[in-house]
Design a protein around this motif. Sequence first.
Motif, PDB file in Angstrom:
ATOM      1  N   UNK A   1       0.821  -1.206   0.000  1.00 35.08           N
ATOM      2  CA  UNK A   1       0.000   0.000   0.000  1.00 35.08           C
ATOM      3  C   UNK A   1       0.856   1.259   0.000  1.00 35.08           C
ATOM      4  N   UNK A   2       1.917   1.265   0.814  1.00 37.03           N
ATOM      5  CA  UNK A   2       2.787   2.432   0.882  1.00 37.03           C
ATOM      6  C   UNK A   2       3.498   2.702  -0.430  1.00 37.03           C
ATOM      7  N   UNK A   3       4.009   1.655  -1.062  1.00 42.39           N
ATOM      8  CA  UNK A   3       4.686   1.830  -2.354  1.00 42.39           C
ATOM      9  C   UNK A   3       3.689   2.271  -3.409  1.00 42.39           C
ATOM     10  N   UNK A   4       2.498   1.658  -3.397  1.00 45.73           N
ATOM     11  CA  UNK A   4       1.458   2.017  -4.365  1.00 45.73           C
ATOM     12  C   UNK A   4       1.092   3.490  -4.247  1.00 45.73           C
ATOM     13  N   UNK A   5       0.920   3.970  -3.021  1.00 50.07           N
ATOM     14  CA  UNK A   5       0.562   5.377  -2.814  1.00 50.07           C
ATOM     15  C   UNK A   5       1.670   6.308  -3.288  1.00 50.07           C
ATOM     16  N   UNK A   6       2.917   5.895  -3.096  1.00 49.60           N
ATOM     17  CA  UNK A   6       4.042   6.718  -3.564  1.00 49.60           C
ATOM     18  C   UNK A   6       4.055   6.807  -5.091  1.00 49.60           C
ATOM     19  N   UNK A   7       3.671   5.723  -5.753  1.00 45.48           N
ATOM     20  CA  UNK A   7       3.590   5.735  -7.216  1.00 45.48           C
ATOM     21  C   UNK A   7       2.437   6.615  -7.677  1.00 45.48           C
ATOM     22  N   UNK A   8       1.271   6.455  -7.034  1.00 44.16           N
ATOM     23  CA  UNK A   8       0.090   7.208  -7.449  1.00 44.16           C
ATOM     24  C   UNK A   8       0.239   8.702  -7.180  1.00 44.16           C
ATOM     25  N   UNK A   9       0.977   9.060  -6.146  1.00 43.76           N
ATOM     26  CA  UNK A   9       1.159  10.477  -5.807  1.00 43.76           C
ATOM     27  C   UNK A   9       2.225  11.139  -6.673  1.00 43.76           C
ATOM     28  N   UNK A  10       2.997  10.329  -7.412  1.00 42.15           N
ATOM     29  CA  UNK A  10       4.051  10.885  -8.244  1.00 42.15           C
ATOM     30  C   UNK A  10       5.392  10.962  -7.559  1.00 42.15           C
ATOM     31  N   UNK A  11       5.458  10.503  -6.300  1.00 43.73           N
ATOM     32  CA  UNK A  11       6.735  10.511  -5.595  1.00 43.73           C
ATOM     33  C   UNK A  11       7.717   9.544  -6.257  1.00 43.73           C
ATOM     34  N   UNK A  12       7.224   8.371  -6.648  1.00 44.88           N
ATOM     35  CA  UNK A  12       8.000   7.443  -7.454  1.00 44.88           C
ATOM     36  C   UNK A  12       7.545   7.603  -8.898  1.00 44.88           C
ATOM     37  N   UNK A  13       8.464   7.923  -9.794  1.00 47.42           N
ATOM     38  CA  UNK A  13       8.096   8.272 -11.167  1.00 47.42           C
ATOM     39  C   UNK A  13       8.401   7.112 -12.114  1.00 47.42           C
ATOM     40  N   UNK A  14       7.801   7.122 -13.322  1.00 46.02           N
ATOM     41  CA  UNK A  14       8.051   6.044 -14.285  1.00 46.02           C
ATOM     42  C   UNK A  14       9.536   5.825 -14.545  1.00 46.02           C
ATOM     43  N   UNK A  15       9.909   4.552 -14.603  1.00 46.85           N
ATOM     44  CA  UNK A  15      11.276   4.088 -14.855  1.00 46.85           C
ATOM     45  C   UNK A  15      12.210   4.273 -13.658  1.00 46.85           C
ATOM     46  N   UNK A  16      11.718   4.800 -12.544  1.00 44.06           N
ATOM     47  CA  UNK A  16      12.561   4.925 -11.356  1.00 44.06           C
ATOM     48  C   UNK A  16      12.837   3.550 -10.761  1.00 44.06           C
ATOM     49  N   UNK A  17      14.102   3.283 -10.443  1.00 41.35           N
ATOM     50  CA  UNK A  17      14.463   2.018  -9.818  1.00 41.35           C
ATOM     51  C   UNK A  17      13.951   1.975  -8.385  1.00 41.35           C
ATOM     52  N   UNK A  18      13.487   0.825  -7.979  1.00 43.44           N
ATOM     53  CA  UNK A  18      13.019   0.608  -6.615  1.00 43.44           C
ATOM     54  C   UNK A  18      13.974  -0.377  -5.951  1.00 43.44           C
ATOM     55  N   UNK A  19      14.818   0.147  -5.103  1.00 49.18           N
ATOM     56  CA  UNK A  19      15.866  -0.648  -4.467  1.00 49.18           C
ATOM     57  C   UNK A  19      15.320  -1.267  -3.187  1.00 49.18           C
ATOM     58  N   UNK A  20      15.419  -2.574  -3.078  1.00 47.10           N
ATOM     59  CA  UNK A  20      14.833  -3.275  -1.940  1.00 47.10           C
ATOM     60  C   UNK A  20      15.353  -2.746  -0.604  1.00 47.10           C
TER      61      UNK A  20
END
Length: 213
Positions: free
Chosen positions: A3-22
């Motif tokens: 849910x937290x990662x999803x919200x960051x994507x939907x809010x634009x905090x995480x942008x397309x093609x941005x790497x998500x480091x575990x």
Amino acid sequence: MATGIREAILSGEFVPNQRLVEADLAERFGASRAAVRAALLELANEGLIERVQNRGARVRAISLQEAIEISELRMVIEGLCAAKAAERVTEDGARLLTEIADDMRAAVASGDVFGYSRLNERLHREIREISGQRTAAEVLERLRAQSVRHQFKLAMHPGRPAVSLPEHLAIIDAIRARDPEAAERAAREHLRSVIRTLPEADRSRPHGNGLAP
């Protein structure tokens, strides 16, 4: 976690093609690496992220063509929800839709683009709720998440609120009149309008995300 990662994507905090480091995600959300991997797998199944061989995960970029295809699918499902809402709407539901319609008119009249977009999203959510189509609602939420950046561009497109307002009012009027055929027709016409406008809106590059068309 997801849910937290999803919200960051939907809010634009995480942008397309941005790497998500575990490791970074585990530290940010206070979770184990195993929990992060499970969340990323869930989001990959939703189409929000993609796995890249030897490079981990990144936010999936949705092309214009895919956004159009998503809108074409939405046209069918949202038409169904509008028709079912017209069959099932109660007096309380009709009053709520009337209130949203009044607020949408006021937002457009005052030039409140962000307020109008929030009301737009609320209207679609309420129609899904009234329709009672739980499975359709889940599918639509997933499709909305996948195409959220294109939706933002569309919402910010000059003159778009003045175009979409009468389309939304037509859906509301048909549901309040308990006319399923008219409600489905109005919902489909709204999505056709979205599809026609997407290519032009896609050429603009506003920043941010999370608004509705």
